[in-house]
Design a protein around this motif. Structure first.
Motif, short mmCIF file in Angstrom:
data_model
loop_
_atom_site.label_atom_id
_atom_site.label_comp_id
_atom_site.label_asym_id
_atom_site.label_seq_id
_atom_site.Cartn_x
_atom_site.Cartn_y
_atom_site.Cartn_z
N SER A 231 -12.22 47.36 -14.66
CA SER A 231 -11.30 48.45 -15.00
C SER A 231 -12.11 49.63 -15.50
O SER A 231 -12.34 49.79 -16.69
CB SER A 231 -10.30 47.98 -16.05
OG SER A 231 -10.99 47.64 -17.23
N SER A 232 -12.52 50.45 -14.60
CA SER A 232 -13.40 51.56 -14.91
C SER A 232 -12.60 52.70 -15.54
O SER A 232 -11.64 53.20 -14.94
CB SER A 232 -14.10 52.04 -13.65
OG SER A 232 -14.86 53.17 -13.93
N PRO A 233 -13.00 53.16 -16.72
CA PRO A 233 -12.30 54.29 -17.32
C PRO A 233 -12.59 55.60 -16.60
O PRO A 233 -11.92 56.59 -16.82
CB PRO A 233 -12.81 54.33 -18.76
CG PRO A 233 -14.10 53.61 -18.73
CD PRO A 233 -14.00 52.61 -17.62
N ALA A 234 -13.62 55.63 -15.73
CA ALA A 234 -13.94 56.85 -15.00
C ALA A 234 -12.81 57.23 -14.04
O ALA A 234 -12.70 58.39 -13.65
CB ALA A 234 -15.24 56.66 -14.23
N LEU A 235 -11.98 56.27 -13.65
CA LEU A 235 -10.87 56.58 -12.76
C LEU A 235 -9.81 57.44 -13.45
O LEU A 235 -9.01 58.09 -12.79
CB LEU A 235 -10.24 55.29 -12.23
CG LEU A 235 -11.15 54.43 -11.36
CD1 LEU A 235 -10.46 53.13 -11.02
CD2 LEU A 235 -11.55 55.17 -10.10
N ALA A 236 -9.80 57.45 -14.77
CA ALA A 236 -8.80 58.22 -15.50
C ALA A 236 -9.16 59.69 -15.56
O ALA A 236 -8.34 60.52 -15.94
CB ALA A 236 -8.66 57.66 -16.91
N VAL A 237 -10.39 60.06 -15.20
CA VAL A 237 -10.82 61.45 -15.26
C VAL A 237 -10.18 62.27 -14.14
O VAL A 237 -9.78 63.41 -14.34
CB VAL A 237 -12.36 61.54 -15.20
CG1 VAL A 237 -12.82 62.98 -15.14
CG2 VAL A 237 -12.96 60.85 -16.39
N ALA A 238 -10.07 61.69 -12.96
CA ALA A 238 -9.52 62.41 -11.82
C ALA A 238 -8.00 62.49 -11.95
O ALA A 238 -7.33 61.49 -12.17
CB ALA A 238 -9.89 61.70 -10.53
N ARG A 239 -7.49 63.71 -11.85
CA ARG A 239 -6.05 63.91 -11.97
C ARG A 239 -5.38 63.68 -10.62
O ARG A 239 -5.90 64.05 -9.57
CB ARG A 239 -5.77 65.34 -12.42
CG ARG A 239 -6.37 65.73 -13.76
CD ARG A 239 -5.45 65.45 -14.91
NE ARG A 239 -4.16 66.02 -14.78
CZ ARG A 239 -3.79 67.19 -15.29
NH1 ARG A 239 -4.64 67.92 -15.97
NH2 ARG A 239 -2.57 67.63 -15.13
N ASP A 240 -4.22 63.07 -10.63
CA ASP A 240 -3.44 62.85 -9.42
C ASP A 240 -2.61 64.09 -9.10
O ASP A 240 -2.34 64.92 -9.97
CB ASP A 240 -2.51 61.65 -9.59
CG ASP A 240 -3.26 60.34 -9.67
OD1 ASP A 240 -4.36 60.27 -9.10
OD2 ASP A 240 -2.74 59.41 -10.29
N ASP A 241 -2.17 64.19 -7.85
CA ASP A 241 -1.28 65.29 -7.47
C ASP A 241 0.04 65.15 -8.20
O ASP A 241 0.64 64.08 -8.25
CB ASP A 241 -1.03 65.28 -5.96
CG ASP A 241 -2.28 65.65 -5.18
OD1 ASP A 241 -3.16 66.32 -5.76
OD2 ASP A 241 -2.38 65.26 -4.00
N GLY A 242 0.51 66.22 -8.77
CA GLY A 242 1.78 66.21 -9.48
C GLY A 242 1.67 65.69 -10.90
O GLY A 242 2.68 65.55 -11.58
N ASP A 243 0.47 65.41 -11.35
CA ASP A 243 0.27 64.91 -12.71
C ASP A 243 0.44 66.06 -13.69
O ASP A 243 -0.21 67.10 -13.57
CB ASP A 243 -1.13 64.31 -12.82
CG ASP A 243 -1.32 63.53 -14.11
OD1 ASP A 243 -0.31 63.22 -14.75
OD2 ASP A 243 -2.48 63.24 -14.44
N ASP A 244 1.32 65.89 -14.65
CA ASP A 244 1.56 66.95 -15.64
C ASP A 244 1.67 66.31 -17.02
O ASP A 244 2.78 66.08 -17.53
CB ASP A 244 2.84 67.70 -15.28
CG ASP A 244 3.04 68.93 -16.15
OD1 ASP A 244 2.04 69.43 -16.71
OD2 ASP A 244 4.20 69.38 -16.26
N PRO A 245 0.54 66.00 -17.65
CA PRO A 245 0.60 65.35 -18.96
C PRO A 245 1.11 66.31 -20.04
O PRO A 245 0.90 67.52 -19.97
CB PRO A 245 -0.85 64.96 -19.22
CG PRO A 245 -1.65 65.92 -18.43
CD PRO A 245 -0.83 66.24 -17.23
#
Length: 87
Positions: free
Chosen positions: A24-38
């Protein structure tokens, strides 16, 4: 359970946990998905209130209700009277 089996179980549990952490790599959380609006981030006080305070309060409320309802039931039945048989 003997020591050998306990050592095997501990090694298996530790190995499984380590592999799960590595996969479970935390590096995957850096890239934002399309439509992501935190939304805006939480402060430390809000985080502690939500993840620590609310669970503690819920636990105390549930434990208090259990204690109160248990005591009221014991008083109604009257089964807690000590009776000694004569010898």
């Amino acid at each position: 359970m003997d020591k050998k089996n306990a050592l095997r179980a501990g090694t298996l549990a530790a190995g499984t946990t380590l592999m799960m952490l590595l996969m479970s790599s935390p590096a995957l959380a850096v890239a934002r998905d399309d439509g992501d609006d935190p939304g805006p981030g939480l402060s430390v006080a809000e985080t502690l209130g939500i993840f620590v305070g609310i669970p503690i309060v819920l636990f105390l409320v549930i434990a208090g209700l259990v204690m109160v309802l248990d005591k009221s039931r014991k008083q109604e039945t009257g089964h807690d009277v000590n009776v000694r048989a004569k010898a």
